[in-house]
Design a protein around this motif. Structure first.
Motif, PDB file in Angstrom:
ATOM      1  N   UNK A  93       0.837  -1.188   0.000  1.00 50.52           N
ATOM      2  CA  UNK A  93       0.000   0.000   0.000  1.00 50.52           C
ATOM      3  C   UNK A  93       0.876   1.242   0.000  1.00 50.52           C
ATOM      4  N   UNK A  94       0.663   2.096  -0.998  1.00 48.63           N
ATOM      5  CA  UNK A  94       1.438   3.327  -1.151  1.00 48.63           C
ATOM      6  C   UNK A  94       0.494   4.517  -1.071  1.00 48.63           C
ATOM      7  N   UNK A  95       0.889   5.540  -0.326  1.00 53.81           N
ATOM      8  CA  UNK A  95       0.113   6.775  -0.199  1.00 53.81           C
ATOM      9  C   UNK A  95       0.921   7.926  -0.775  1.00 53.81           C
ATOM     10  N   UNK A  96       0.308   8.708  -1.655  1.00 54.50           N
ATOM     11  CA  UNK A  96       0.984   9.820  -2.322  1.00 54.50           C
ATOM     12  C   UNK A  96       0.106  11.058  -2.243  1.00 54.50           C
ATOM     13  N   UNK A  97       0.721  12.217  -2.017  1.00 54.56           N
ATOM     14  CA  UNK A  97      -0.029  13.471  -2.000  1.00 54.56           C
ATOM     15  C   UNK A  97       0.533  14.439  -3.039  1.00 54.56           C
ATOM     16  N   UNK A  98      -0.335  15.299  -3.563  1.00 53.05           N
ATOM     17  CA  UNK A  98       0.062  16.353  -4.497  1.00 53.05           C
ATOM     18  C   UNK A  98      -0.482  17.693  -4.036  1.00 53.05           C
ATOM     19  N   UNK A  99      -0.254  18.712  -4.860  1.00 53.06           N
ATOM     20  CA  UNK A  99      -0.640  20.077  -4.535  1.00 53.06           C
ATOM     21  C   UNK A  99      -1.431  20.718  -5.675  1.00 53.06           C
ATOM     22  N   UNK A 100      -2.164  21.771  -5.321  1.00 55.75           N
ATOM     23  CA  UNK A 100      -2.798  22.652  -6.298  1.00 55.75           C
ATOM     24  C   UNK A 100      -1.738  23.444  -7.070  1.00 55.75           C
ATOM     25  N   UNK A 101      -2.107  24.036  -8.202  1.00 50.24           N
ATOM     26  CA  UNK A 101      -1.247  25.045  -8.835  1.00 50.24           C
ATOM     27  C   UNK A 101      -1.012  26.219  -7.885  1.00 50.24           C
ATOM     28  N   UNK A 102       0.086  26.923  -8.063  1.00 51.36           N
ATOM     29  CA  UNK A 102       0.400  28.074  -7.213  1.00 51.36           C
ATOM     30  C   UNK A 102       1.205  29.097  -8.002  1.00 51.36           C
ATOM     31  N   UNK A 103       1.550  30.205  -7.366  1.00 55.11           N
ATOM     32  CA  UNK A 103       2.173  31.383  -8.007  1.00 55.11           C
ATOM     33  C   UNK A 103       1.353  31.818  -9.224  1.00 55.11           C
ATOM     34  N   UNK A 104       0.049  31.873  -9.055  1.00 53.72           N
ATOM     35  CA  UNK A 104      -0.854  32.166 -10.166  1.00 53.72           C
ATOM     36  C   UNK A 104      -0.838  33.627 -10.577  1.00 53.72           C
ATOM     37  N   UNK A 105      -0.387  34.516  -9.708  1.00 53.28           N
ATOM     38  CA  UNK A 105      -0.270  35.921 -10.101  1.00 53.28           C
ATOM     39  C   UNK A 105       0.966  36.149 -10.967  1.00 53.28           C
ATOM     40  N   UNK A 106       1.869  35.194 -10.940  1.00 50.31           N
ATOM     41  CA  UNK A 106       3.029  35.244 -11.831  1.00 50.31           C
ATOM     42  C   UNK A 106       2.656  34.730 -13.216  1.00 50.31           C
ATOM     43  N   UNK A 107       1.890  33.640 -13.262  1.00 49.47           N
ATOM     44  CA  UNK A 107       1.405  33.079 -14.520  1.00 49.47           C
ATOM     45  C   UNK A 107       0.168  32.250 -14.195  1.00 49.47           C
ATOM     46  N   UNK A 108      -0.988  32.761 -14.543  1.00 48.53           N
ATOM     47  CA  UNK A 108      -2.247  32.115 -14.163  1.00 48.53           C
ATOM     48  C   UNK A 108      -2.473  30.811 -14.920  1.00 48.53           C
ATOM     49  N   UNK A 109      -1.662  30.528 -15.918  1.00 51.56           N
ATOM     50  CA  UNK A 109      -1.805  29.294 -16.693  1.00 51.56           C
ATOM     51  C   UNK A 109      -1.207  28.080 -15.993  1.00 51.56           C
ATOM     52  N   UNK A 110      -0.546  28.294 -14.886  1.00 58.58           N
ATOM     53  CA  UNK A 110       0.276  27.257 -14.260  1.00 58.58           C
ATOM     54  C   UNK A 110      -0.521  25.999 -13.922  1.00 58.58           C
TER      55      UNK A 110
END
Length: 410
Positions: A164-181
Motif C-alpha cells: 500500500x502506497x500513499x501519495x499526495x500532491x498540490x494545487x497550482x500556485x504562483x498564479x499571479x506570476x502566470x495564471x496558466x500554471x
C-alpha cells in the motif's frame, strides 16, 4: 437569494413566532466575499480551461443542488456528494475513463483546481432562506475541500500480498506570476489514484490526495487529519510537489520553519511551523525513503538527486548558514532541503507524524520534488502546447517509476 430577502424572511419569522426563532436562523451572518484565490476565477484563462475541459458545468450543478436544499443537513449532503463527484470525475478523466469532453489533454490537473474554486465560491457566497451560521458555512466549505481533494476517499483492498502506497500532491500556485500554471504533483495524484504498479515483490496499490497551497489550512491540521488514519496501515508514503527546473530531488531533511512566501490567497507566514505539542517539536525531520536506490534507478529522462542541503542557524549563532551535508547538532531550521514553503512543510508534517506514531524505523516516507512543469519555448499566452503536455506526462511516468523503485527496495 439576496441578503435583503433573507433578512426580511428572518424578521417575518421572528414576528410570527415571538422569541422562538431557531438559533441557526437568528445567528445567520451575511455571506462573506470570495477569497483572493476565488476571485481569479473570473479571468479569461481559468474560464478557458474550464470550458475546454467540460468542467464549466461543475459549479452550476452545485448551485442547482443547493437550490434544492431546505435545511443545513440537506445542504451538507449535497456539498459532500458534489465534492466527491468532482474528485471522481477528475480522476476518471486523468485515467482515460468516460468521454473526452473538450480538447485539453486528459492529464491536466487545472480543471479540478478551477472547478473546485467555482464550487467554494458558490458555497461561500450562498445565502439560503433558512440561514447559515458562520460555523455551518465553514463546515460546508471544509466538507467540500475534503471530498473534492480525495482526502476521505483513500481506500485499500483487504488481504495480504498487496503493498500500500500513499501519495499526495498540490494545487497550482504562483498564479499571479502566470495564471496558466499547472502543478505536476497534482496531475500525478490524479493519474495514479487507485492504480496498481507491479514490483519485484508483487503488486502495490497507490492511493492519493491533493492539498491546498494555503498556510492557514496547514495551521489547522489538514495534513495530519488526512494522513493519520492511514500511515500505520501503508507500506510507503511520499508527499510530492513541484521543485527545481529540469530535475527531481529526494529531500533528505525537512525543517520546522515557514519562510513567509505568499500562498494562493497572497498571505505569508514567517514563523516556526505550528504543530500540536510544540514542546516536543524537533527542528528537523528526515526521510526514510530509500533515496540511494531511487537515485540509482533508471526512472526517466530527468536526473534524480539526493538533496542533502539545508539552511540553519548554528547552535549559539545568529545568522543563517547553508549546510550542503545537512544540519549540525543543536541548530535551528531556516530551510529544509525543499526550502521554507509549503512543500517543505508538508514533508515536515508528514514525517513528524510518522515519527510521533512510532513508525520511523519501519515506514519508508519522505518528499519528492518534481521538475518545474514548463511550457514550450515561446509560448507566453496559450494555456497548453505539445511540449507542456509531454513534460507533464513524462513527470507523471517518472514519479510512478520512482514509487516502483522505492517499493522494491523497502
Amino acid at each position: 437569494m439576496n441578503s435583503i430577502r433573507v433578512r426580511l424572511g428572518v424578521l417575518g419569522l421572528a414576528l410570527l413566532t415571538g422569541l422562538t426563532t431557531p438559533t441557526t436562523a437568528s445567528a445567520a451572518e451575511t455571506a462573506p466575499a470570495p477569497t483572493v484565490e476565488e476571485q481569479r476565477l473570473g479571468k479569461a484563462v481559468p474560464q478557458e480551461i474550464l470550458r475546454r475541459s467540460g468542467f464549466d458545468t461543475v459549479a452550476p450543478r452545485l448551485v442547482r443542488a443547493l437550490d434544492g436544499a431546505r435545511s443545513y443537513g440537506e445542504a451538507r449532503r449535497a456539498v459532500a456528494a458534489e465534492g466527491a463527484q468532482l474528485w471522481r470525475r477528475a480522476v476518471d478523466r486523468a485515467q482515460g475513463r468516460g468521454p473526452a469532453v473538450g480538447d485539453l489533454s486528459r492529464d491536466d490537473d487545472r480543471p479540478l483546481y478551477w472547478a473546485r474554486l467555482g464550487m467554494t465560491r458558490e458555497v461561500r457566497t450562498w445565502e439560503p432562506e433558512f440561514g447559515l451560521t458562520d460555523g455551518q458555512r465553514a463546515a460546508l466549505l471544509d466538507e467540500l475541500e475534503r471530498t473534492s481533494r480525495g482526502q476521505n476517499a483513500i481506500r485499500y483492498p483487504h488481504g495480504k500480498g498487496l503493498k500500500r502506497i500513499l501519495l499526495t500532491g498540490f494545487d497550482p500556485f504562483t498564479l499571479d506570476r502566470d495564471i496558466r500554471i499547472s502543478n505536476p504533483s497534482g496531475a500525478t495524484a490524479l493519474a495514479l489514484d487507485g492504480t496498481v504498479i507491479e514490483t519485484a515483490d508483487g503488486p502495490a496499490r497507490i492511493e492519493t490526495a491533493v492539498f491546498p497551497v494555503r498556510w492557514q489550512d496547514f495551521t489547522e491540521g489538514t495534513v495530519e487529519r488526512t494522513l493519520r488514519p492511514y500511515l500505520p496501515k501503508v507500506d510507503l508514503f511520499t508527499t510530492v510537489s513541484q521543485g527545481r527546473v529540469g530535475k527531481f530531488d529526494i529531500e533528505r531533511t525537512n525543517g520546522a520553519w515557514r519562510g513567509g512566501f505568499g500562498d494562493n490567497d497572497t498571505i505569508g507566514r514567517t514563523e516556526t511551523v505550528p504543530v500540536t505539542d510544540p514542546a516536543s517539536q524537533p527542528q528537523w525531520t528526515t526521510t526514510t525513503l530509500p533515496y540511494r536506490a531511487i537515485v540509482d534507478a533508471n526512472t526517466g529522462r530527468f536526473p534524480v538527486y539526493d538533496n542533502t542541503s539545508v539552511t540553519e542557524i548554528p547552535a549559539g549563532g545568529t545568522q543563517p548558514v547553508v549546510r550542503p551535508d545537512g544540519p549540525t547538532p543543536g541548530s535551528t531550521a531556516r530551510q529544509g532541503g525543499g526550502g521554507d514553503y509549503l512543500s517543505n512543510e508538508i514533508a515536515y508534517r508528514a514525517t513528524l507524524l510518522r515519527d510521533r506514531l512510532g513508525l520511523h524505523d519501519r515506514l519508508p516516507g519522505g518528499h519528492v520534488h518534481t521538475p518545474v512543469l514548463q511550457f514550450g519555448a515561446g509560448n507566453t499566452t496559450e494555456v497548453t502546447d505539445p511540449e507542456f503536455v509531454r513534460n507533464r506526462l513524462d513527470i507523471i511516468a517518472q514519479v510512478r517509476a520512482i514509487l516502483k523503485a522505492a517499493a522494491e527496495e523497502s
